[in-house]
Scaffold this motif. Structure first.
Motif: not given
Length: 262
Positions: A54-65
């Protein structure tokens, strides 16, 4: 996040191609496992990437804290795309580590790989392509001659010095490290006892070569490109460039086995 009409975003796109026609020189394409964005080289253009979709233009590592919600930012300024690290952990750009708070890193024209180290040694890949204005990659060329790597011309002094310094890489050591200047000078003194080899001489040879390749466009060979702490990063990047370009090859190690001054 307000939509930008100058920005193109595609979900599930598995290519860095810009589409039909020749892309505008300087156009940036960035690809993750699930998304792709394409940005024209507009002064002030900016795109972010990270874990929080929701905060970025390109999502990467969505499930990695271990990946920050906003981990990095691309910005177009002064004719270049610049990468800035705003996350907690370093970003690896090809072989360069970009730390939080480091000076932004300029991206070279062509293909660049960006890695984010996550949980349990996972590495999340972000592929980036800065266009030179030609769409050569879109045309299959199965029968064309293979383009040879660009080998760098070294002086005999540079060749033997970097062969000795990088011998562990050429010998396929699983965890290679360059020899220190002192170690390199000591081995060269054994190989060429009639010559005056010192750590200072080795340093000058390596520094001049690094400067020459950097001026020719090789990234990761300047202090401002790699961030602090510098350590052996510049030397490692130099040796890797020489090996990847086949300027240095494993057969060069045979020179180290010859009798002194042969």
């Amino acid at each position: 996040m307000t939509p930008d009409p100058a920005r193109a975003k595609y979900n599930q796109l598995r290519s860095l191609r810009h589409g039909p026609g020749e892309p505008q020189p300087g156009t940036l394409s960035a690809l993750t496992i699930s998304e792709n964005i394409v940005l024209p080289p507009t002064p002030g253009a900016e795109a972010s990437f990270g874990r929080n979709r929701l905060d970025v233009d390109l999502c990467v590592g969505e499930d990695d804290l271990r990946i920050s919600r906003v981990h990095g930012v691309f910005t177009y300024q002064h004719g270049y795309w610049w990468l800035r690290n705003v996350g907690r952990l370093p970003i690896r750009v090809n072989t360069v580590l970009l730390h939080t708070g480091s000076e932004p890193l300029p991206l070279a024209v062509g293909y660049t790989t960006i890695f984010l180290r996550g949980n349990r040694q996972r590495e999340h890949l972000l592929e980036v392509l800065v266009s030179d204005g030609e769409d050569r990659a879109s045309q299959p060329r199965p029968s064309q001659m293979t383009v040879p790597p660009k080998r760098w011309r070294l002086t005999p002094e540079e060749h033997v010095t970097l062969t000795v310094m990088g011998q562990r890489y050429l010998a396929y050591d699983p965890h290679p490290m360059p020899l220190t200047r002192q170690q390199t000078a000591a081995e060269l003194a054994d190989l060429r006892p009639r010559e005056a080899w010192t750590a200072k001489r080795v340093e000058h040879i390596v520094s001049r070569l690094r400067q020459r390749l950097s001026d020719a466009g090789v990234a990761g060979l300047r202090r401002e490109e790699v961030g602090e702490p510098i350590g052996l990063t510049l030397t490692v990047n130099l040796i890797r460039e020489l090996i990847q370009s086949t300027t240095l090859v494993p057969m060069d190690l045979e020179w180290l086995e010859l009798p002194p001054d042969s």
